[in-house]
Design an enzyme around this catalytic site. Structure first.
Site, short mmCIF file in Angstrom:
data_model
loop_
_atom_site.label_atom_id
_atom_site.label_comp_id
_atom_site.label_asym_id
_atom_site.label_seq_id
_atom_site.Cartn_x
_atom_site.Cartn_y
_atom_site.Cartn_z
N CYS B 2 0.84 -1.17 0.00
CA CYS B 2 0.00 0.00 0.00
C CYS B 2 0.88 1.23 0.00
CB CYS B 2 -0.89 0.05 1.24
SG CYS B 2 -1.92 -1.41 1.44
N GLY B 28 -0.45 0.66 -5.04
CA GLY B 28 -1.73 0.01 -4.76
C GLY B 28 -2.82 0.54 -5.66
N ASN B 101 0.18 0.54 6.00
CA ASN B 101 0.90 -0.20 4.98
C ASN B 101 1.69 -1.29 5.68
OD1 ASN B 101 2.23 -1.07 2.69
ND2 ASN B 101 3.82 0.51 2.83
N GLY B 102 1.45 -2.51 5.27
CA GLY B 102 2.16 -3.63 5.90
C GLY B 102 1.21 -4.77 6.18
N TYR B 257 11.79 -3.85 -6.91
CA TYR B 257 10.66 -3.74 -7.83
C TYR B 257 9.58 -2.75 -7.41
CZ TYR B 257 6.20 -5.02 -9.94
OH TYR B 257 5.00 -4.97 -10.55
#
Lengths: 511, 511, 511, 511
Positions: B2, B28, B101-102, B257
């Site tokens: 995210c 995201g 996020n996570g 990436y």
């Protein structure tokens, strides 16, 4: 500019045309439309916005049939405001739907004639609606004794005699088949594909070969200038030259910038042409810039990569991607009482400091139109630490408007109009500026396909092939551009999405 | 994965957060949400889809206030199905909105505890809702004597003690200010920006530096692992280390990436890291492939360009862009009674024949996950005339799932899981396959920031930093993935748009 | 059945036509459309659903101009499936938009002729599109020497000669003016209004007088059967009889049920006609039912109130409203795996127990079509405690289909077709059933306007005025009703809203 | 005013609650919402507009579960602007969703307490959100030893002690069951229904009996004032009196105007009450108006029909429906540069000339609030030819605001506030005006249910049952009505539809 596609298939074509339009989306992002037929009735869906926004499941369900055409549209300068999405439809004679890529330079006179002589009402200010009615009128005359192939081809001949400007056309005559043709100068591209499937041969006509190949069709050949193609409902293929003295003068701007690099237009792989332009540009740079004065060559993603790579190779200098492109672009909302932040190139491009820091950078772009983007890019390079910024354009200076279907700003907005290269360099802030030469650009293309004679290169040299574009015409044209829309200054507008406003799709007139 | 952002501004933040989310959209594309506050009430808008699709003028008008947070969301494997868009809200104590996020690896146990001990109802199966309630619970305890900065930081310490997994958090406590913190391993990135404007200093917290810089903020520093940042409603900035033994173990896949190349994470410019990985990859290739056996080096656009360029440079071989990426992607409609055409990589990538014809080609990709895309790419290269196809991955073999917030397929779907490089080469059809070494990948990053110790590189080496990820955990995780969603097999899914169906936005639960 | 309106105004007409259509909404709730013109171009917006659902702000903004027409549409039996919303447009000659109320009985033959002789493509199976093309064809012939009023009227005469069936028409010829006409039998109503405003006289043509008066216009007169009205762009008014032997045979079902009670059709205030029908019905009841056998008279809200009040008065029995109508009606959603609850009359009507308990109740309805609603109503009365339920219909038995524009079920679905009154009483469960006599119904109307000769009363007596409706025609018609849509069995469907499905508006073909 | 419903079923309840809300739509047309649960998670959908506009197929699909609640909402004066749609949700303790009909008079003080004592954030200015948090707080206290029925009932007792004002409540506690209760004065109605189906007994709680009966449930009884009802997830039913000294003081305005005539509230069939009010009104008219001075009695459709019928019967005068109501109402669009036509009562009501011409007319309305509608109606009667217009109101003069959940204008806007009947007659233009007496109104109801003591009749007599409504309170209230919304001046607003603007649904905060 627009992208068009037509297909006579053995199975439903709605998704097929939708997918084809996605492959041509780079040719037009303002509006999209599809018309299909089951042989008797037409079904149509069109609206403003990109393909992904215009069509929903319920729309696709309303597009039955094995034959159809589609279009994606950019606003075309040189014509009217043209807010209508395509295809267009007329019911007499026979029922015809049509989509058009190009621009007629004599559409106002034709509109007048249509009404005076034929009592045909043209509801919009779109030259494409005029074109359809000219076709309808000619077909009405030529088919008095019945709707035959010959009648069709005779009608196209009549159309060629009356129209001036550029036009690549796909259309369907109800219960008869698919008709496609290209203007006698072949300004806008059009090509033919076939697919030999289990149920027989299917035919496809499209603006670019990438659409054929992406859909699994085999590229057969380009439509010749002036030629008409007819594919009957049953899939029989016929071709006929309908112009008196056709000459191929394809738009060279397609090769410079518009077409996809993986397309092949009139025998010229676009990617190869851009590489070759890079070669010629490198030659000129060698003559101009001191050896060792360039540490690195950089493209502006995405369109100038081939030229830039070739320049780097020819100069023997490192090729690096110093700019990163942000592909996700949204809208600026108008909030009551809030100031609007200006969106700049910086929200679309970002410079990688490591590639610029302390270096002499050669930035290669495909072309320079207004110069404002170039100016921002040069500044970004300097901000990222570049010692020296040399700018090269793979195309010659853009000095004149395009009247054949590409939306260009007026002459006064073209940075190179009436200015020397040095003056332009000063305006964009570059230490040096190298433009491709017009002749080199043409040679680059002819190196690949020596059969090509001349081009429509009017925006570079001001020579308008159709002979009817006078200074007075251009003046009138520019005056009519009251509220000019953004020109395709690079592909900055690429992934823009529909900024037009909320829920604007479907509000088009349903005529 | 995210992207999150939080800001304490001096002017309305709705458009600001919207624009920030566009800069994080690559992190995201499944859902997006914004929550704002005028100090007293919260306003929220969230929905499925990309930023451009979720927010309309009327939504933006309903987001007043100078303080706010936003999120863009990918589905995160390792957690539940998580169909909820963020931010989340709880009203006791104080009113808190939060975006995460996570991924928590012990969320199920925590959910249980929350209900048993604190009688807190968790309405969804999102670990983020659990996390918010743990924070709320800890804050309720720590602020019995009043809502102070100390109480906040104490609460974060409590959170750190209870949570396992990865989390970078932005949240707003109503009438108080913005709270942000990062897990004690610093797995997911989070950084701080400031803007000294005419009305005072504004603060911004974001997943990546590119969001700060793109919005005109100055990058200040990364949030340290375990650290909490509090910015009061008035714009006062406070920082506090809330973890007992924080160690920075950032996710190395971000550098490989996920992150944008123009971001800088924990002192490492992503672009530079990818170049350096290219260097190490080139070294390995030199050891493996015969000199002269490679005619050309090619990236898979867009993410492997830096590594590929560097490989080309180190090998002294030409760098060419042989693949063209189609950026316009639409939907496949389900038509009653019609067969669905399978969409393949070929609708997203096209090979330029001139670059392949008769050549030995080295294709560089950033990583190989399932292998299906690589297989199609190799085949495309062969179809375009390549004599020999050598494939190199800038990352080591992906052999294990990621449980820290990246949606990866199960082990059995990872082509490299339990296979030798040769076996993978055979599966994808390459003549040769060269993977980066795990140690080289880490060295590449440490070359740039020697201060970095270890990383979360679990998907490559199976070492899970948080210590609680047992084989049994992974088994359970994989079993729960009944209907696995597409993993981010390269950026193939990049510009996908919302394929979920018509008009799906706004149908989320309004809890 | 449909409602149509046309206006030549001195100011923008979009909101004006919208408001007029609301006043005619009872005449059609399936689709709505508006076309306007600024003198040169037409603008159109149409879609499925009720007026309030079809037009939004953005649509209204796309409807500029001072002249325009509008339509609301019911599905019309006797014609094709007619899924097209109106108005329709043809561009040759001159550009014409048109809206139609009625039904052509020879449209299939005409469609054929149109194509064979005139090569005009009819894209839908709507008789209205055929009608527009016949008009276009006739106008093309009659205006060879120029578009004049005479040419228009000549064209209408030609139309009258070719068409069979019912038609009330409003249309606009681009740049010329508004043309309206009514079939030579005057089956469907059409009337003229004027407004003398500050900028001059404005003219309005509408299906019912209530639309004129509700918009502040003064009712001038009905359009005569066969007559054509032309109002020039400048507001000049002309009328001309275009039929050879016009006879007024208005549809008596308009007075029985369709028209609004506050309209006046062909000199007959609808409300008065319904009162008078109540008088005659009372007479018949007196002859049939024992005095003292009725405790209370009750209408079925809303349409039978006038008749029921009059029956009560004439019988000297209490008039009570025993049924309450629920006006809020929604949809039945199709949920995967859930059974659908059948919606019954009970969700639309509720019986007040106090009015039924222990009483002999006379329920008066305007008409009985299928009988299923009547059956449910009788049962509700019994459930509410009625001792005896007598049922009276203010209209005679409906025994035959309507082919002139009212959507009626097939003969086999008409409960009175081939049955005696006693049999019908048994089916609907009433203790007694009294139908109005056909002659009394006609007398009721003639009592008010003695100038009226005969009527289209075909659904009661099977006499089809146009002479071309044979048993074979009816057979064919009924066979073509494969998937029959709900007939206007009372106004039960009145406030239905758009049950067609989600978001269905705007999906119509844009031809 | 609002309508609420709760159900514990044996099958999915989404469509069921939707249909129930349609049966309660007359109680609120501003917003609608449904929350369901499968026992663990809640699902919610709410938005502005009428039921038919708020819920679409995709919304309904997101509402799984066998238990749920729903609400339709009018704006409630006496409270805040309350732009939030219901139900509301809190997650601690246990997870509770709730819908509320009524208005708290001490919500501001409670909101303060909630935050000070319990640190609960109230995000909106809705008294209902406050109420939910008071319930949550009380439940948190009472259930320290576990969530039991007793704990629930103890919590409701606590709620009763703290709240002032009116409230009928339905709520669901996650994983536990449905809780409903009514304030100790029983101001707003609430009743219980059951259905003994094949899978067991199902229970339903609703504002009006018509919702129970319309859904096929059997009316069991009203909820007693102060009483709480609990239905467990499994369908077990429990009732408990939770107030110390409950007294039934139901809102008499429900019987006058608000409730559906086919409902039965606290033992009083609404229809019967209205008939009986007609009787008393007739008595008063007899005392006031000369015999023979009235030719005809007329209702204003739809709500005053019962009273008017009874008046006619008692006076021995003809009852006629002289006004026709147009049920199709649309919007007024804001067009750039166009003047907006004012919509008047005349677009909603039309007078039948034949009923007025030369007659002395007695118009009976249910009540007079602002007087502006009455004034227009009187004028319409005169324009239609009435010789004399006598106006009667089945309710006494409305002189005071309602603070218990009905949106009334401020005192200064109430035509009867501070005016004699004669003055009001003059203002509305009637020749005579007869108001019901307050005592007669109450007697009318007690005649039907003698068990009833007193009522909330505050808007007529200014007596506020809850004892806390001081003149200062009313002053403050009126000052806070800066931008007053339209009061329910008769049912003029009945079928309005959503005039709020385009696409406004779904823009609500998702908190």
């Amino acid at each position: 500019m627009c992208g068009i596609v037509g297909v006579v298939s053995k199975s439903p074509v709605n998704q097929f045309i939708y997918d084809s339009l996605l492959l041509l989306q780079h040719r037009g992002q303002d509006a999209a439309g599809i018309a299909t037929t089951n042989g008797k009735s037409f079904y149509m869906q069109k609206g403003n916005g990109m393909v992904r926004d215009v069509f929903r499941t319920r729309n696709m369900r309303s597009l039955p049939g094995h034959i159809g055409i589609g279009q994606v549209r950019y606003p075309t300068a040189g014509s009217s405001s043209s807010e209508e999405a395509q295809p267009f439809y007329v019911n007499a004679p026979y029922g015809i739907v049509m989509a058009h890529n190009g621009n007629l330079t004599n559409w106002e006179q034709l509109k007048d004639e249509m009404f005076r002589i034929d009592r045909r009402h043209i509801n919009t200010t779109s030259d494409s609606e005029v074109l359809l009615n000219v076709l309808a009128h000619e077909l009405q005359s030529s088919s008095r004794d019945g709707l035959t192939r010959d009648a069709l081809f005779t009608a196209v001949s009549g159309v060629h005699r009356r129209l001036k400007g550029s036009y690549a056309i796909v259309s369907v005559i109800a219960g008869f088949g698919l008709l496609a043709f290209r203007d006698p100068n072949g300004i806008r591209p059009l090509c033919i594909g076939r697919f030999d499937g289990p149920s027989g041969t299917e035919w496809m006509i499209a603006s670019e070969s990438v659409a054929l190949e992406g859909m699994g069709f085999t590229f057969v050949r380009d439509v010749a200038p002036g030629e008409a193609i007819f594919v009957s409902n049953d899939g029989e293929f016929f071709a006929h030259q309908c112009a008196d003295a056709p000459v191929l003068n394809p738009c060279i701007f397609e090769l410079v910038y518009l077409a996809r690099p993986d397309s092949c237009l009139d025998g010229v792989p676009v990617y190869d042409a851009r590489l070759r332009m890079g070669d010629y540009l490198a030659e000129k740079i060698k003559r101009t810039v001191k050896p060792g004065d360039i540490d690195v060559v950089m493209p502006i993603p995405d369109s100038s990569r081939p030229a830039a790579m070739q320049v780097a190779k020819q100069l023997g200098v490192n090729y690096r991607e110093g700019f990163f492109k942000n592909r996700y672009v949204g809208r600026t909302f108008i909030m009551p009482g809030q100031a609007v932040r200006k969106k700049s190139v910086r929200q679309k491009l970002n410079a990688m400091r490591v590639e610029f820091q302390g270096k002499n950078v050669l930035i290669v772009d495909d072309s320079i139109v207004r110069g404002t983007t170039s100016q921002e890019i040069v500044q970004m390079a300097r901000d990222a630490g570049a010692k020296k910024v040399i700018f090269a354009s793979a195309a010659p200076p853009v000095k004149f408007p395009n009247v054949y279907g590409i939306d260009m700003p007026t002459r006064s907005e073209l940075v190179a109009h009436g200015r020397t290269d040095e003056e332009v360099a000063r305006i964009i802030g570059a230490d040096e500026l190298i433009y491709q030469d017009v002749e080199d650009m043409k040679k680059a293309v002819r190196d690949i396909n020596p059969a090509l004679g001349d081009f429509d290169s009017s925006c570079f040299d001001g020579k308008y092939i159709t002979g009817d574009v006078t200074p007075a015409y251009l003046d009138r044209l520019e005056q009519s551009r009251k509220a000019p829309k953004a020109a395709p200054e690079r592909d900055a507008g690429g992934d823009e999405g529909n900024d037009a406003g909320d829920d604007d799709r479907g509000s088009q007139l349903g005529l």
